[in-house]
Structure formats: C-alpha cells, structure tokens
Design an enzyme around this catalytic site. Structure first.
Site, PDB file in Angstrom:
ATOM      1  N   LYS B  52       1.966  -2.409  -4.914  1.00  0.00           N
ATOM      2  CA  LYS B  52       1.765  -1.048  -5.329  1.00  0.00           C
ATOM      3  C   LYS B  52       1.893  -0.767  -6.605  1.00  0.00           C
ATOM      4  O   LYS B  52       0.988  -0.288  -7.249  1.00  0.00           O
ATOM      5  CB  LYS B  52       2.361  -0.054  -4.194  1.00  0.00           C
ATOM      6  CG  LYS B  52       2.140   0.004  -2.700  1.00  0.00           C
ATOM      7  CD  LYS B  52       3.184   0.684  -1.883  1.00  0.00           C
ATOM      8  CE  LYS B  52       2.697   0.851  -0.467  1.00  0.00           C
ATOM      9  NZ  LYS B  52       3.537   1.233   0.430  1.00  0.00           N
ATOM     10  N   GLN B  96       9.553   3.983   0.897  1.00  0.00           N
ATOM     11  CA  GLN B  96       8.818   2.902   1.707  1.00  0.00           C
ATOM     12  C   GLN B  96       9.534   2.840   3.308  1.00  0.00           C
ATOM     13  O   GLN B  96      10.936   2.818   3.061  1.00  0.00           O
ATOM     14  CB  GLN B  96       9.247   1.590   1.104  1.00  0.00           C
ATOM     15  CG  GLN B  96       8.615   0.439   1.711  1.00  0.00           C
ATOM     16  CD  GLN B  96       7.075   0.293   1.816  1.00  0.00           C
ATOM     17  OE1 GLN B  96       6.323   0.714   0.832  1.00  0.00           O
ATOM     18  NE2 GLN B  96       6.508  -0.057   2.979  1.00  0.00           N
ATOM     19  N   ASP B 119       2.227  10.195   0.307  1.00  0.00           N
ATOM     20  CA  ASP B 119       1.997   9.646   1.754  1.00  0.00           C
ATOM     21  C   ASP B 119       1.036  10.433   2.700  1.00  0.00           C
ATOM     22  O   ASP B 119       0.494  10.196   3.565  1.00  0.00           O
ATOM     23  CB  ASP B 119       2.996   8.845   2.195  1.00  0.00           C
ATOM     24  CG  ASP B 119       3.294   7.242   2.330  1.00  0.00           C
ATOM     25  OD1 ASP B 119       2.088   6.949   1.894  1.00  0.00           O
ATOM     26  OD2 ASP B 119       4.508   7.121   2.344  1.00  0.00           O
TER      27      ASP B 119
END
Lengths: 286, 286
Positions: B52, B96, B119
C-alpha cells in the site's frame, strides 16, 4: 392449520414490560422522555403522533409533541432538533414522516444525536445494525417488533430462507439485517426483482413491505411458511388491508400476521420500548 | 466461452485515473495523504502495508506507515488515531487487521473520523451505504473494486439474481448493499445457509468470499453466470487459490475472476482511489 399471530396481545406484553421499566427508572430519578416533531397537518401523521403521545403518557413517560407549520424551514427544524439533542429530559427524538419538500430529509436524519435516534434511522445506528456491532444502539422499530413477534411464537430464523420484499430504510433494509444477524439466509426483493412470486415461494419466512394491496396471495406462499405483512393499504372499498391476501393465505401459511392487529400494534409498542432503553443507556458511561 | 476478468488491467486503468487526479489536486495545493497503522509483526500484514505504501508513493501521494509494537495498548492506539484525525496532511487512515487481542477492534473502528475512514468500515459510512444515502462517503474497497470490474465488463446488476456467499463487514455486507443499490435481487449466504450449492446455482452474479479453498465448483454455477472470487486461500501444496475451483468453472461461467489477478489488484487500486476522493472531499464544505 394457520396460526394467526396476535400482534395486539404481544404488544400488550411489551407495553407491560415497558411500564415496569419506566417504574424502575423512576426509582433512579429518570423519567424517559420522547419528543415527536411534526411538520404540517397531514391527517394520517396527526393520528400517528397523537397515538404515540397517548401511549407514552399512559406508560408513565414524559412526552412532548412539537407541532410545526408546513412552512417550517430547514434551518428552523435543525435548530429545534438541536434543542432536543441538548435537552436532558428528552431521550428519544422522532421526526414524523413525511416532511414538506423544502426539508432535506437526509440532513434531518443526520442531525439527530444517534443516542436519541429512537427511530434507528441514523446512518451510524443503521451501520451498527448491519455490521452486528457490539454495544447498545436503537434499531428501527417495525422490523424489531417483527423479531419480537417471531420470538414470541417460537420461530427461530437460524438456517431458514427468508425473503424480504421491499428495501426501505424503515422496514426492508433493517429487517434483512436483523434476520441475517439471526442466521437466516436473506434475500431482499424489490420492484426490479424478476419473478417475485417464484422467489416468495422459496421463503420459510416471508416479510412483505411494499404498500401494494394483496400483492402476495396464497399461491405465492410456501406451505407452512411464516408470513409477516407490513402493509397498511386500502382496497377498492376503502377497507384497511395488507400486502398479503389474508383469505387465500390462510390454510397455506404456517403463521401469518393479520392487518390490522399484526405488525401495526408492535411498531408503537417497540417505539416505547426503545425510548425507555435510550433513557437507560443515557445513564451509562460510554 | 468464459471471459476471464482481468483485474490487473482494470487496476492499471484505475491507477492511471488516480495518478491524474493526484496531479490535478496538486495544482490546488492538495497532496492526498494516507496513514497506515500496523500493530505487531504479522508477516502477511507487513507485506500488505508495504504494498500500500509503495503504491501510494508511486502515485504521488503522501504516505505514512506507523509501525507499532505488538504490546501497544488500546489507549496508545486511540491516541495515535486521534493524532491523524487532526492532521490536515492525512486524508485517509487505515488500521491494518488483524489487531492483537488487547485491542477492542470495534472501538478502533469507531475512533477513526468517518471523513478519513478510507476502509469504509465505520458504522456511519456503512449505514450511509446500506441506506444509499446521498452525498460523498467512503465505501469498502474490495466490494467497490468488484463493482468497478462489473462496470468495466458491461455487467449491469439491475434485475439480476445475485448471491453473495459470506457476510463479513469487509466484503459480504457492503457487497450486498452495493448490488442492492444497483437494483440486483441479492441473497446473502453464510455458514448457516442450507443447501448453499443449490442457492449458488440460482445466481446470475455469484460473489464468493468465504476463505474456503475451492468451495464452489463448476457444478455449482449457473451456465453463463458472472463469478467473482474474493478468496485468497492456500491449497494442500501451498499454492494460492480462490474459493472457486477455477478449472471446473471455466466453460460454465460467463465471466470469472482468476486468483491471483482478479479481485486482489482491484482492492489496492480502489484504496488509492478512495484516498484521493477523501482528499478532494476534505476541501469541500459540508
């Protein structure tokens, strides 16, 4: 043999529990309070609001009805919501639908403090419901009342096929979330669904919330299925009927809610139940 | 004839658009910024985070990786999130998964400013998605990437039967919401679903997100269906495979995503796309 689900009887039971909870909160110096805001003079809305107010008062709650003119502006309505958001005597705020067209309804929904969102329509509460979030939050009252009916009649959704016809924020979507959280396999059908009736026939639990009188008949029901009719429609003679043709469904369905006397009484009873819960939770730390 | 959906090619296209958007924002003095917080040394998570970070940097964004020890407390993590919530150079915050067990994951999800929730897992954003709320808000990247794949291949969900296997917050639930909003008739299936394979065979669009290698084979697919495989599983030989048995599905499915090279590349491309959008929206008034 079709069992007719007695929404009035279950609502009475829920109301009795609410009355007890109100008395218990009173001992702690808390009086659950609900504020219902109504904009304009829509006759059906006036009746709904009056019924909610009466029921809340009867159960020992603090109940405020705020009648606003149909010309109320967005800014005025927002400022009244802000007032109740910071009023410690009010635990639940409800803005009666429909709203006049100068009002941006999504903005109103967002303006209510999620902790006072007694309808459960705020995106934060809807998101918690859909993700089966831990903790306390209000859930839309009509589908929640339906879950109470299922529980009262010993109908466990786990492992069952459920079909929800209608995808509104008020009923269809939270209903689907509650049934999924209860481990049913849920299909949400709507106006764009092809072969709706064949789909309806696959359902062990069929929830119909379309506003179309007698959309579903006995031929569309799986024998033995539980049929929940959320409709409050008028037939050609002006008679109150549901989305399900009750007569032809009888003898096919295992369980069915009548209209009136099924889902209807549960919605208001659940609204009262939610108000008391919001009052209780307001006293807890985060 | 089965068309293999080329996730890499579509991801490249999305990334090119993102790069252009980044350049345009630069003209306005905005550099999109993403902060990825990782707690502990889980090797797979380390790889995801590194990928990412590389991609964001490559596309011209500001990218921060915050590596925290596995012993990080809830309070420490909350304080770091608060720091990025008020850091104007950061538009997207991602924590994460998985998190160590001393961390209360729902509280972390709630702590991220919904406007920086890259997200799309915050209940407020999930609730907006499920109710098809107007306005701008982030949507979970894996299902959103799948919608992009469908659009690129001219597959319109409207009026189609869609079956989503899996009901996670990350994939299944937002996927069902996106497909319902796109006028598909959606069924969400899961571990408690009876006769899953018969249900799968009814799907015009079948999304499989279970983490069970080769759960679905060609015999479970309706001829001509679009099959989207979200799985990233290992077979007995340690080879990366999907939830769908690709070999037997070929010749039955109309369209299928391979593993790897299908959904996977879209998730990270969509994450970058969302970061840029959050940066863009941060500049708009409410």
């Amino acid at each position: 043999m079709t069992t007719i689900i007695d929404g009035k009887a279950v609502a009475k039971k829920v109301n009795a529990a609410t009355q007890t909870a109100v008395a218990e909160l009173e001992q702690q110096g808390i009086k659950p309070g609900i504020a219902v805001i109504i904009v304009g003079e829509d006759p059906a809305s006036q009746i709904y609001v009056r019924n909610k107010n009466r029921k809340a008062t009867k159960l020992g709650m603090h109940s405020v009805v705020r009648q606003l003119p149909v010309t109320t502006t967005q800014a005025e309505l927002l400022s009244i919501i802000a007032e109740y958001n910071s009023d410690a005597s009010i635990h639940g705020i409800l803005v009666q639908s429909p709203l006049p067209k100068q009002i941006n309804e999504p903005l109103i929904t967002m303006a209510i403090d999620p902790k006072k969102d007694v309808d459960g329509f705020h995106p934060t509460n809807m998101g918690k419901l859909i993700t089966n979030f831990p903790g306390n939050y209000p859930v839309a009252n009509t589908p929640r009342g339906i879950m109470t009916l299922l529980a009262e009649y010993g109908i466990d959704p786990a492992g069952k096929q459920a079909v929800v016809i209608g995808r509104s924020t008020i009923v269809g979507k939270p209903m689907a979330a509650l049934l999924t959280n209860a481990n049913a396999t849920v299909t949400v059908a709507h106006s764009r669904t092809k072969d709706l009736k064949a789909l309806a026939r696959t359902a062990d639990i069929l929830v119909v919330a379309t506003g179309i009188a007698h959309l579903i008949t006995g031929a569309d029901i799986k024998p033995g299925a539980t049929v929940i009719d959320v409709g409050m429609d008028r037939d050609a003679d002006g008679k109150l009927v549901g989305d399900v043709d009750f007569d032809s469904a009888q003898g096919v369905a295992g369980f069915i809610t009548p209209v009136p006397g099924g889902v209807g009484p549960m919605t208001i009873a659940t609204l009262m139940q939610t108000t008391v819960e919001l009052a209780k939770w307001s006293d807890l730390s985060e």
